[in-house]
Design a protein around this motif. Sequence first.
Motif, PDB file in Angstrom:
ATOM      1  N   TRP A 150      16.364  -9.444  -3.302  1.00  0.00           N
ATOM      2  CA  TRP A 150      16.519  -9.441  -4.749  1.00  0.00           C
ATOM      3  C   TRP A 150      15.283 -10.061  -5.378  1.00  0.00           C
ATOM      4  O   TRP A 150      14.661 -10.964  -4.808  1.00  0.00           O
ATOM      5  CB  TRP A 150      17.750 -10.232  -5.185  1.00  0.00           C
ATOM      6  N   LEU A 151      14.892  -9.611  -6.548  1.00  0.00           N
ATOM      7  CA  LEU A 151      13.785 -10.235  -7.272  1.00  0.00           C
ATOM      8  C   LEU A 151      14.310 -11.454  -8.015  1.00  0.00           C
ATOM      9  O   LEU A 151      15.261 -11.353  -8.796  1.00  0.00           O
ATOM     10  CB  LEU A 151      13.178  -9.245  -8.267  1.00  0.00           C
ATOM     11  N   SER A 152      13.715 -12.590  -7.785  1.00  0.00           N
ATOM     12  CA  SER A 152      14.199 -13.815  -8.416  1.00  0.00           C
ATOM     13  C   SER A 152      13.469 -14.065  -9.733  1.00  0.00           C
ATOM     14  O   SER A 152      12.288 -13.749  -9.885  1.00  0.00           O
ATOM     15  CB  SER A 152      14.004 -15.017  -7.486  1.00  0.00           C
ATOM     16  N   ILE A 153      14.201 -14.609 -10.691  1.00  0.00           N
ATOM     17  CA  ILE A 153      13.580 -15.107 -11.914  1.00  0.00           C
ATOM     18  C   ILE A 153      12.994 -16.466 -11.578  1.00  0.00           C
ATOM     19  O   ILE A 153      13.726 -17.428 -11.320  1.00  0.00           O
ATOM     20  CB  ILE A 153      14.611 -15.228 -13.056  1.00  0.00           C
ATOM     21  N   ASP A 154      11.668 -16.555 -11.527  1.00  0.00           N
ATOM     22  CA  ASP A 154      11.035 -17.784 -11.061  1.00  0.00           C
ATOM     23  C   ASP A 154      10.302 -18.545 -12.159  1.00  0.00           C
ATOM     24  O   ASP A 154       9.721 -19.598 -11.898  1.00  0.00           O
ATOM     25  CB  ASP A 154      10.078 -17.510  -9.897  1.00  0.00           C
ATOM     26  N   GLU A 155      10.328 -18.016 -13.396  1.00  0.00           N
ATOM     27  CA  GLU A 155       9.779 -18.740 -14.531  1.00  0.00           C
ATOM     28  C   GLU A 155      10.736 -18.605 -15.695  1.00  0.00           C
ATOM     29  O   GLU A 155      11.408 -17.589 -15.839  1.00  0.00           O
ATOM     30  CB  GLU A 155       8.408 -18.200 -14.942  1.00  0.00           C
ATOM     31  N   GLY A 156      10.803 -19.632 -16.543  1.00  0.00           N
ATOM     32  CA  GLY A 156      11.632 -19.558 -17.728  1.00  0.00           C
ATOM     33  C   GLY A 156      12.969 -20.250 -17.557  1.00  0.00           C
ATOM     34  O   GLY A 156      13.270 -20.826 -16.503  1.00  0.00           O
ATOM     35  N   PRO A 157      13.821 -20.189 -18.577  1.00  0.00           N
ATOM     36  CA  PRO A 157      15.074 -20.946 -18.588  1.00  0.00           C
ATOM     37  C   PRO A 157      16.082 -20.527 -17.526  1.00  0.00           C
ATOM     38  O   PRO A 157      16.942 -21.310 -17.157  1.00  0.00           O
ATOM     39  CB  PRO A 157      15.632 -20.697 -19.990  1.00  0.00           C
ATOM     40  N   LEU A 158      16.009 -19.301 -17.013  1.00  0.00           N
ATOM     41  CA  LEU A 158      16.966 -18.851 -15.997  1.00  0.00           C
ATOM     42  C   LEU A 158      16.399 -18.920 -14.589  1.00  0.00           C
ATOM     43  O   LEU A 158      17.014 -18.395 -13.651  1.00  0.00           O
ATOM     44  CB  LEU A 158      17.430 -17.423 -16.300  1.00  0.00           C
ATOM     45  N   ALA A 159      15.247 -19.572 -14.438  1.00  0.00           N
ATOM     46  CA  ALA A 159      14.620 -19.680 -13.112  1.00  0.00           C
ATOM     47  C   ALA A 159      15.566 -20.354 -12.131  1.00  0.00           C
ATOM     48  O   ALA A 159      16.160 -21.392 -12.415  1.00  0.00           O
ATOM     49  CB  ALA A 159      13.322 -20.481 -13.212  1.00  0.00           C
TER      50      ALA A 159
END
Length: 506
Positions: A264-273
């Motif tokens: 899976w592609l992870s959200i690694d920047e920002g508020p949902l990281a």
Amino acid sequence: MTRRSDGGRGSDGVGRLSRRRLLAGLGGVGAIGAASGAGTFAFLTDAAALPNNTIGSGEVALDISCADHDGTANCTVSDGLVSVGIEGLDRGSYGAESFGISVLTNPARLWFATVCPDPDLAAFDPLGDALSVTLVVENGGSSTLFSGSLSALREAFVDGLRIDDLDGEACLSPDETLDVTLYWELPIDAPSVAAGRETGFEFRLYTEQCRHVSEDDAVGSNPFAGLGPCEEPPEPCPECEFGGKADDVEGQISISDPNDTATWLSIDEGPLAGEAFLFVTDVEYKDGDEAVGVRFDLVDADGNAFGDLCEVRLKGGPTTERYQIEPPSPDTGAVLLAPDGSGNSGRREISNIEIDICVDEERGSDEPDDSGDPDEPDCIECVNGEPTLLGLTFRYLGSEPAQITGVPEQGGASTGLLFEGTVAPDERFTLDGTNLDRPGNRDDWIGPNVEIVVDGGTTVSIHTSCSVALGVGDAFGSDGAGGPLYELVAGTSTDGEPLCDSEDRS
């Protein structure tokens, strides 16, 4: 992997995240792009005879024909359902569509009923909302059934309306033709977002032989009675805010395995990281292995839907392709493509993916903070030379779509583009400091001064070093009619802190 049964509409409280949860990333990046058309309608034939219609009492053959006056509308008939599609209109366009209705055997009563639109489609139908229509029935005399918007017409007669007796005489004879005409016009002052869209409506017809059913008994023959009102469309997105970024993709995307979160592609920047992931369901490649298009669901670590996407941006090379997700959904709904490259190179590979999601609270809410979460950050004021800014998001207030370019002020050490793209009225765009080239090893930031250029002409300079106070709500430039050209709607520092409203300055 599980998905919500409500299609991401938020009825169970999952699809709308608290705005406080996103407070740290409110500046982020945001630009609303084009969206697809508002509706889909089946086009089968342009005329139909419906013999042996025994839904009502007695045998009736009903004939329906369509006559498009100017080629802009599409009319089809199938089993008593008439579908009309309208598309490709410019503001100021007008036209008409007529339907000839006749019975071929016995005199009959005739009921007309509009069909409720799909709630998801009704939630975003700018053409249907803006299109002014008049529905007229003619049978010897003329009766106007409705005047208003097409969206309102779709819900006006869901409960059915008897139309064979509008001239004062009941029952339509086999030698008569009843003409129903839809006149439509897209006003010259309609919102620009309505032009070029697709919309439409559908209606049903029901016949009942008059010969063996008295008028008194026919009062209870309307089969559409009680079908209304239509289901309410899903709630619109209260506020679309930056959710985060899947960085360093660099064209390496594959279909996600539900049993292997590493795919899976992870959200690694920002508020949902660290909390949200992009579950990839489809990929389009160039040259065999470079991903140039992607479709995905926004999910949590357990594979459950994680809020509603309202905007997605794919960066490829120096430019960004922006997509508005309407209605908001955890699924992008289609494969989204990266920007076109120069020359014959085709689509660029996707270098990163940014998402915006729907949040519950509107900006300026004065509800008390009772979350009790000590980690929830406060906003930061841009004054006295602090902080350094990473990104600023503006709302474009011009009256027509424009090519907008954001650059560091000429003469500075940094080069490159902060933003480049076509922006429609009332849409957002973001000056993103991570896009610049800087001498040495200086950290990402937007720079002390920026310039925003419209269509290669009008330039607006903005001081962004915070030596002059800057806050959300500030306006810049001139639209030529006495109003500003841009409004600052969000900002973030290089430490990820959201920029305060100008009205909250101490």
